[in-house]
Design an enzyme around this catalytic site. Sequence first.
Site, PDB file in Angstrom:
ATOM      1  N   CYS A 168       0.669  -1.281  -0.144  1.00 14.01           N
ATOM      2  CA  CYS A 168      -0.134   0.136   0.126  1.00 14.01           C
ATOM      3  C   CYS A 168       1.020   1.411   0.031  1.00 14.01           C
ATOM      4  O   CYS A 168       0.257   2.381  -0.191  1.00 14.01           O
ATOM      5  CB  CYS A 168      -1.077   0.021   1.186  1.00 14.01           C
ATOM      6  SG  CYS A 168      -1.861  -1.490   1.237  1.00 14.01           S
ATOM      7  N   HIS A 308      -3.023   7.649   6.525  1.00 12.60           N
ATOM      8  CA  HIS A 308      -3.307   6.441   5.762  1.00 12.60           C
ATOM      9  C   HIS A 308      -4.577   5.660   6.356  1.00 12.60           C
ATOM     10  O   HIS A 308      -5.219   5.319   5.342  1.00 12.60           O
ATOM     11  CB  HIS A 308      -2.152   5.479   6.274  1.00 12.60           C
ATOM     12  CG  HIS A 308      -2.159   4.076   5.785  1.00 12.60           C
ATOM     13  ND1 HIS A 308      -2.015   4.013   4.367  1.00 12.60           N
ATOM     14  CD2 HIS A 308      -2.434   2.790   6.051  1.00 12.60           C
ATOM     15  CE1 HIS A 308      -2.286   2.614   3.883  1.00 12.60           C
ATOM     16  NE2 HIS A 308      -2.219   1.980   5.028  1.00 12.60           N
ATOM     17  N   GLU A 319      -1.327   4.631  13.783  1.00  8.53           N
ATOM     18  CA  GLU A 319      -1.139   6.081  13.395  1.00  8.53           C
ATOM     19  C   GLU A 319      -1.477   7.182  14.302  1.00  8.53           C
ATOM     20  O   GLU A 319      -0.557   8.297  14.362  1.00  8.53           O
ATOM     21  CB  GLU A 319      -1.962   6.201  12.058  1.00  8.53           C
ATOM     22  CG  GLU A 319      -1.857   7.399  11.358  1.00  8.53           C
ATOM     23  CD  GLU A 319      -2.113   7.325   9.825  1.00  8.53           C
ATOM     24  OE1 GLU A 319      -1.700   8.306   9.031  1.00  8.53           O
ATOM     25  OE2 GLU A 319      -2.984   6.315   9.501  1.00  8.53           O
ATOM     26  N   LYS A 345     -10.108   7.537   2.931  1.00  6.04           N
ATOM     27  CA  LYS A 345     -10.377   6.068   2.449  1.00  6.04           C
ATOM     28  C   LYS A 345     -11.884   6.094   3.166  1.00  6.04           C
ATOM     29  O   LYS A 345     -12.369   4.750   2.743  1.00  6.04           O
ATOM     30  CB  LYS A 345      -9.236   5.360   3.285  1.00  6.04           C
ATOM     31  CG  LYS A 345      -8.272   5.097   2.648  1.00  6.04           C
ATOM     32  CD  LYS A 345      -6.891   4.121   3.386  1.00  6.04           C
ATOM     33  CE  LYS A 345      -5.783   4.065   2.611  1.00  6.04           C
ATOM     34  NZ  LYS A 345      -4.804   5.142   2.769  1.00  6.04           N
ATOM     35  N   HIS A 350      -9.851   1.487   0.201  1.00  3.98           N
ATOM     36  CA  HIS A 350      -8.469   1.323   0.495  1.00  3.98           C
ATOM     37  C   HIS A 350      -7.802   0.853  -1.239  1.00  3.98           C
ATOM     38  O   HIS A 350      -8.202  -0.215  -1.459  1.00  3.98           O
ATOM     39  CB  HIS A 350      -8.015   0.369   1.275  1.00  3.98           C
ATOM     40  CG  HIS A 350      -6.397   0.452   1.689  1.00  3.98           C
ATOM     41  ND1 HIS A 350      -5.506   1.220   1.040  1.00  3.98           N
ATOM     42  CD2 HIS A 350      -5.867  -0.514   2.373  1.00  3.98           C
ATOM     43  CE1 HIS A 350      -4.373   0.899   1.337  1.00  3.98           C
ATOM     44  NE2 HIS A 350      -4.378   0.116   2.458  1.00  3.98           N
ATOM     45  N   PHE A 417       1.775  -3.418   4.036  1.00  6.00           N
ATOM     46  CA  PHE A 417       2.152  -4.615   4.504  1.00  6.00           C
ATOM     47  C   PHE A 417       3.863  -4.699   4.247  1.00  6.00           C
ATOM     48  O   PHE A 417       4.210  -4.333   3.205  1.00  6.00           O
ATOM     49  CB  PHE A 417       1.512  -5.887   3.750  1.00  6.00           C
ATOM     50  CG  PHE A 417       0.075  -6.213   4.268  1.00  6.00           C
ATOM     51  CD1 PHE A 417      -0.360  -5.291   5.187  1.00  6.00           C
ATOM     52  CD2 PHE A 417      -0.391  -7.214   3.730  1.00  6.00           C
ATOM     53  CE1 PHE A 417      -1.574  -5.791   5.739  1.00  6.00           C
ATOM     54  CE2 PHE A 417      -2.107  -7.401   4.345  1.00  6.00           C
ATOM     55  CZ  PHE A 417      -2.515  -6.506   5.328  1.00  6.00           C
TER      56      PHE A 417
END
Length: 431
Positions: A168, A308, A319, A345, A350, A417
Amino acid sequence: MSEKRRVVITGVGAVTNLGHDAPSTWDAMRAGRSGISHVSDPAFDGYEGWNVRITGAIKNWDPEKFIDKRELRRLDRCTQLGMVAAQEALEASGLDMSKEEPTRCGVVVGSGVGGISTIEHNVITLSTKGPDRINPFTVPRLMVNAVAGNISIKNNLQGPASAHATACASSGHAMGDAMRYIQRGDADVMIAGGAEAACTPLCLGAFMTMKALSTRNDDPEGASRPFDADRDGFILSEGAAICVLESEEHAKARGATILGELVGFGNSCDASHITAPNAEGRGAKRSMEWALRDAGLNPEDIEYVNAHGTSTPLGDSAEVAAALSLFGDHARKSAGGKLMMSSTKSMHGHTLGASGAVETIACLHAVRDGVIAPTINLHNPGTKREDGSVAPFDMNLVANEAREKPIRYAMNNTFGFGGHNVTLIIARYDG
């Protein structure tokens, strides 16, 4: 060492579930509209046991309006999205590539999984019809670098060219690397961003079995709820966004309209877990710190963070922890902190490897227009404790409605990831 050249953004293109171009995507972000819907793709029919039936798939988009039908056969949907976004960005920038020195123009595009629909289709073909029936375009369709390669061929970009596949964080890495090429003097123009088309049976099923996705099937538009105590996972989406980056002198010499300036890039790795973020957000904090150092800024200079913020219980908490650790009272709502953070998002879901580029649209409009896109579906900010009570998030998370405020510097976080963390800083351009 010579002084770094300034890098500006002169064009943006996008194809998302919020709109089929960059302006309509921003209009939806500003209005707080959701692009999440029930799965309607017949490719999902015949499978039993789906407990996730919602995605951020793009609806009613016809690539034949933009790409010749014969060429489409050679391109995976991921590449189609990226190429159309790139053409919009180039047209918006006003660049005439026939007048540019091709070796001074390049491309970097990121994607988390590339041509996954091509892979899935041809694995089925192999198992049911044998190897002789595999599509001869399979390899050039599935390659993660197919987006960058096809954009470069179409526009005769003979300079630096590469592709990032850092989950991502892919398009964030792509934009950061493109920025570096220009700063070093290796290129004058770079096409940079990301593309993803992963709303496929395998991807949805794989993320579903990981229990990473929201199961709020009865409320698609309310399912993505970053930072809300009732969040239960992210929404798998698709899309593409591409930016035209130029050296300031190149853009000014041709009289280009400058939308904003890319001033900072930081990236780090948690080095702790292949899918889960560090719970304290240590890697995310380093990424933000290094982007600030690269830009020559202090934490108090940042007025907006596009988070994010995927809507997962652990990720959102990590976060917030990273932001509070780095920004301190500047971020704390209880201390009168001025920093605002939101996650778009909540509206588009996503888009995996395209996330950083898609969310750059929100950052650009924050610094240009003084409008911060909201985090929709945010009614109870915090994280549920084991006893069912809520530990609140002490931040200004711009809930449900856009906020108007002059912004000089916006920060864009994308985490992936593998523990990858990328932070970009975008500034208002005042000449």
